[in-house]
Scaffold this active site. Structure first.
Site, short mmCIF file in Angstrom:
data_model
loop_
_atom_site.label_atom_id
_atom_site.label_comp_id
_atom_site.label_asym_id
_atom_site.label_seq_id
_atom_site.Cartn_x
_atom_site.Cartn_y
_atom_site.Cartn_z
N CYS A 11 17.41 -64.52 -12.96
CA CYS A 11 17.67 -65.70 -13.78
C CYS A 11 18.71 -65.31 -14.83
CB CYS A 11 16.37 -66.15 -14.44
SG CYS A 11 16.12 -67.93 -14.37
N CYS A 83 18.05 -70.05 -11.18
CA CYS A 83 18.81 -71.01 -11.98
C CYS A 83 20.25 -71.00 -11.49
CB CYS A 83 18.72 -70.71 -13.46
SG CYS A 83 19.53 -69.19 -13.99
N CYS A 90 25.68 -64.13 -9.79
CA CYS A 90 24.86 -63.09 -9.18
C CYS A 90 25.75 -61.90 -8.81
CB CYS A 90 24.18 -63.62 -7.93
SG CYS A 90 23.04 -62.45 -7.17
#
Length: 143
Positions: A11, A83, A90
Site C-alpha cells: 500500500c 491502493c 509498485c
C-alpha cells in the site's frame, strides 16, 4: 504438504490496509499463506487500524510501517497492491512473482471529515471486513 504461498501486501504508507491484510492472512491462513506488508512510503502504523483489528480478534499492535527495502531478501509468489497509488508506483520484483491489484477504500481518507470517533471507526470497520472477506477467499481468489 505444499509450501505456503508467499505474499507481499503493498500500500502507499503501510499504515492501514496492507497491515490489516497481513494480519488477517497470518491469523486466518496459517500454513497456507506467508504474509508480509510494506509501503512505497512509510506513514506509521495507524492506531484506528490497530483498534478495529483488535475488535476482530487480530493483534497488529506489534507491526511497524516499513518500506519494501526494509524487508529481507525474500522471493514472493504474489505482490498484491491494495491502493491505486501503490499499484502505479509498485517497484519491480524479479523472478516469478505475480502482481495483482485489489483496491480497497482508504479508511483515513474516508474518516477525515467524520463528525465523531464512532463515525470514523465505522469506515475502518467496513474496510476491515471487506479485507477479511477477501483474505478468507484465498488462495482461490488469486487466479
Amino acid at each position: 504438504m505444499t509450501e505456503p504461498i508467499r505474499i507481499l501486501f503493498l500500500c502507499t504508507g503501510n499504515s492501514c490496509r496492507s497491515q490489516m491484510a497481513e494480519g488477517f492472512a497470518k491469523a486466518l491462513k496459517p500454513g497456507v499463506i506467508e504474509a508480509w506488508s510494506a509501503g512505497v512510503e512509510t506513514h506509521g502504523l495507524n492506531p484506528r487500524a490497530v483498534a478495529v483489528m483488535a475488535e476482530a480478534g487480530v493483534d497488529i499492535s506489534g507491526h511497524a510501517s516499513k518500506l519494501v527495502d526494509d524487508l529481507p531478501d525474500l522471493e514472493f509468489d504474489y505482490v498484491i497492491t491494495l491502493c491505486g497509488h501503490a499499484s502505479e508506483n509498485c517497484p519491480f520484483f524479479p523472478g516469478k512473482v505475480k502482481r495483482l491489484h485489489v483496491g480497497f477504500d482508504d479508511p483515513p481518507a474516508l474518516a477525515k471529515d467524520a463528525a465523531s470517533e464512532d463515525e470514523a471507526l465505522a469506515h475502518y470497520r467496513r474496510v476491515r471486513d471487506e479485507i477479511r472477506d477477501w483474505i478468507q477467499g484465498m488462495p482461490e481468489n488469486l487466479k
